[in-house]
Design a protein around this motif. Sequence first.
Motif, PDB file in Angstrom:
ATOM      1  N   TYR A 118      17.740 -33.616  -9.900  1.00  0.00           N
ATOM      2  CA  TYR A 118      16.455 -33.713 -10.596  1.00  0.00           C
ATOM      3  C   TYR A 118      15.302 -33.701  -9.608  1.00  0.00           C
ATOM      4  O   TYR A 118      14.249 -33.110  -9.880  1.00  0.00           O
ATOM      5  N   LEU A 119      15.498 -34.358  -8.455  1.00  0.00           N
ATOM      6  CA  LEU A 119      14.453 -34.352  -7.441  1.00  0.00           C
ATOM      7  C   LEU A 119      14.232 -32.945  -6.899  1.00  0.00           C
ATOM      8  O   LEU A 119      13.091 -32.520  -6.682  1.00  0.00           O
ATOM      9  N   LEU A 120      15.319 -32.197  -6.697  1.00  0.00           N
ATOM     10  CA  LEU A 120      15.192 -30.823  -6.211  1.00  0.00           C
ATOM     11  C   LEU A 120      14.488 -29.941  -7.228  1.00  0.00           C
ATOM     12  O   LEU A 120      13.654 -29.097  -6.875  1.00  0.00           O
TER      13      LEU A 120
ATOM     14  N   LEU B 143      10.797 -30.768  -7.127  1.00  0.00           N
ATOM     15  CA  LEU B 143      10.141 -30.192  -5.953  1.00  0.00           C
ATOM     16  C   LEU B 143       9.981 -28.684  -6.085  1.00  0.00           C
ATOM     17  O   LEU B 143       8.945 -28.127  -5.698  1.00  0.00           O
ATOM     18  N   ALA B 144      10.991 -28.019  -6.655  1.00  0.00           N
ATOM     19  CA  ALA B 144      10.978 -26.558  -6.713  1.00  0.00           C
ATOM     20  C   ALA B 144      10.060 -26.027  -7.803  1.00  0.00           C
ATOM     21  O   ALA B 144       9.400 -24.994  -7.614  1.00  0.00           O
ATOM     22  N   PHE B 145      10.005 -26.708  -8.944  1.00  0.00           N
ATOM     23  CA  PHE B 145       9.284 -26.161 -10.089  1.00  0.00           C
ATOM     24  C   PHE B 145       7.991 -26.893 -10.427  1.00  0.00           C
ATOM     25  O   PHE B 145       7.258 -26.457 -11.321  1.00  0.00           O
ATOM     26  N   VAL B 146       7.695 -27.994  -9.740  1.00  0.00           N
ATOM     27  CA  VAL B 146       6.451 -28.722  -9.988  1.00  0.00           C
ATOM     28  C   VAL B 146       5.622 -28.817  -8.707  1.00  0.00           C
ATOM     29  O   VAL B 146       4.491 -28.337  -8.646  1.00  0.00           O
ATOM     30  N   VAL B 147       6.205 -29.419  -7.692  1.00  0.00           N
ATOM     31  CA  VAL B 147       5.436 -29.647  -6.464  1.00  0.00           C
ATOM     32  C   VAL B 147       5.106 -28.339  -5.764  1.00  0.00           C
ATOM     33  O   VAL B 147       3.953 -28.090  -5.389  1.00  0.00           O
ATOM     34  N   TYR B 148       6.113 -27.475  -5.594  1.00  0.00           N
ATOM     35  CA  TYR B 148       5.878 -26.226  -4.863  1.00  0.00           C
ATOM     36  C   TYR B 148       4.870 -25.321  -5.564  1.00  0.00           C
ATOM     37  O   TYR B 148       3.932 -24.824  -4.913  1.00  0.00           O
ATOM     38  N   PRO B 149       4.968 -25.047  -6.893  1.00  0.00           N
ATOM     39  CA  PRO B 149       3.958 -24.192  -7.522  1.00  0.00           C
ATOM     40  C   PRO B 149       2.542 -24.761  -7.430  1.00  0.00           C
ATOM     41  O   PRO B 149       1.588 -24.017  -7.207  1.00  0.00           O
ATOM     42  N   VAL B 150       2.415 -26.081  -7.601  1.00  0.00           N
ATOM     43  CA  VAL B 150       1.081 -26.679  -7.523  1.00  0.00           C
ATOM     44  C   VAL B 150       0.510 -26.562  -6.109  1.00  0.00           C
ATOM     45  O   VAL B 150      -0.654 -26.168  -5.918  1.00  0.00           O
ATOM     46  N   CYS B 151       1.324 -26.873  -5.132  1.00  0.00           N
ATOM     47  CA  CYS B 151       0.851 -26.776  -3.745  1.00  0.00           C
ATOM     48  C   CYS B 151       0.542 -25.328  -3.371  1.00  0.00           C
ATOM     49  O   CYS B 151      -0.436 -25.061  -2.652  1.00  0.00           O
TER      50      CYS B 151
ATOM     51  N   ILE C 144      22.013 -42.054  -6.118  1.00  0.00           N
ATOM     52  CA  ILE C 144      21.304 -41.070  -5.285  1.00  0.00           C
ATOM     53  C   ILE C 144      21.857 -39.673  -5.519  1.00  0.00           C
ATOM     54  O   ILE C 144      21.108 -38.685  -5.629  1.00  0.00           O
ATOM     55  N   VAL C 145      23.187 -39.575  -5.618  1.00  0.00           N
ATOM     56  CA  VAL C 145      23.809 -38.261  -5.838  1.00  0.00           C
ATOM     57  C   VAL C 145      23.376 -37.659  -7.167  1.00  0.00           C
ATOM     58  O   VAL C 145      23.058 -36.470  -7.264  1.00  0.00           O
TER      59      VAL C 145
END
Length: 290
Positions: free
Chosen positions: A34-36, A39-47, A28-29
Amino acid sequence: MAITLSGDQAIPAPPLTSRLTPAQVWGIVLLAPYLLVFLAFVVYPVCYGLWLARAPSNYVALYNDPIFARAAVNTLIFLVIGINIKMLIALFLSGFFAQQRTWIKWLSVIFILPWAVPSIPTILSVRFMLNPEWGIINHYIFAWTGDDGPNWLNDPTVALTMAIGVHIWKSLPFWTMILITGRLAIAQDLFEAAEVDGANWWQKFRFITWPSMQTLYITCTLLSMIWTLGDFNSVYLLTGGGPADLTHVLSTLGIRYLRLDQLSLAMASIVCAMPFVLPLVYFMMKRLSR
């Protein structure tokens, strides 16, 4: 969370870390950065882009813009005509470059250069060559015929054809190399047996090469279409969407709206490309799942 034994007695549940093994905790650590990033460079720009394009008035404005309709048609021409011509040429060139000859190996090095060299200098060099006043093509036309050459990029049909040609020239080596690997994976015993049976080159291609490469060819075609939807270099660097904004595709139309400081329309035009992308992704994943 508590586990009740009897009456008011309760034992608190152990913490999460005590229920995970050390390997799971470290997993998890290590996965968290990679999850952050995702979220920052894929999910947030698309949303954020979808949020900017959410207003129905944006799509009404696009519908009333004749340039948008022309860009959608140009995009279809690129996908249906340009990509299929490119992949057919790549299919037959892969057979040529798959031959084990020294001069063909050296020729393949030259052939791959347009794809290996960055897009900006190569496409701009083609634009300079097509210049009606001092371009090298019109220079030779005048030297041979005594007449001035045409203004290549002033006619929308010719300009779009040139953009498709540049796209084919730029990306053809990559797809040819991919199909070459598919040809080299075919067992040579099949061709030797076909030669013994008296098969010609067309029969070898129809009954051996094509059945063996069909899945690879269709997958490459779908993937090329998906990449082409997001590629604006061939059109933007060669024609800039001109003349009169008649050679825009959906990817370059978004850049036009950005230059006009119409961010919501730019995002809406990109969202309108999703009906092109999603079916291609669906068919590609369906074929890969087989």
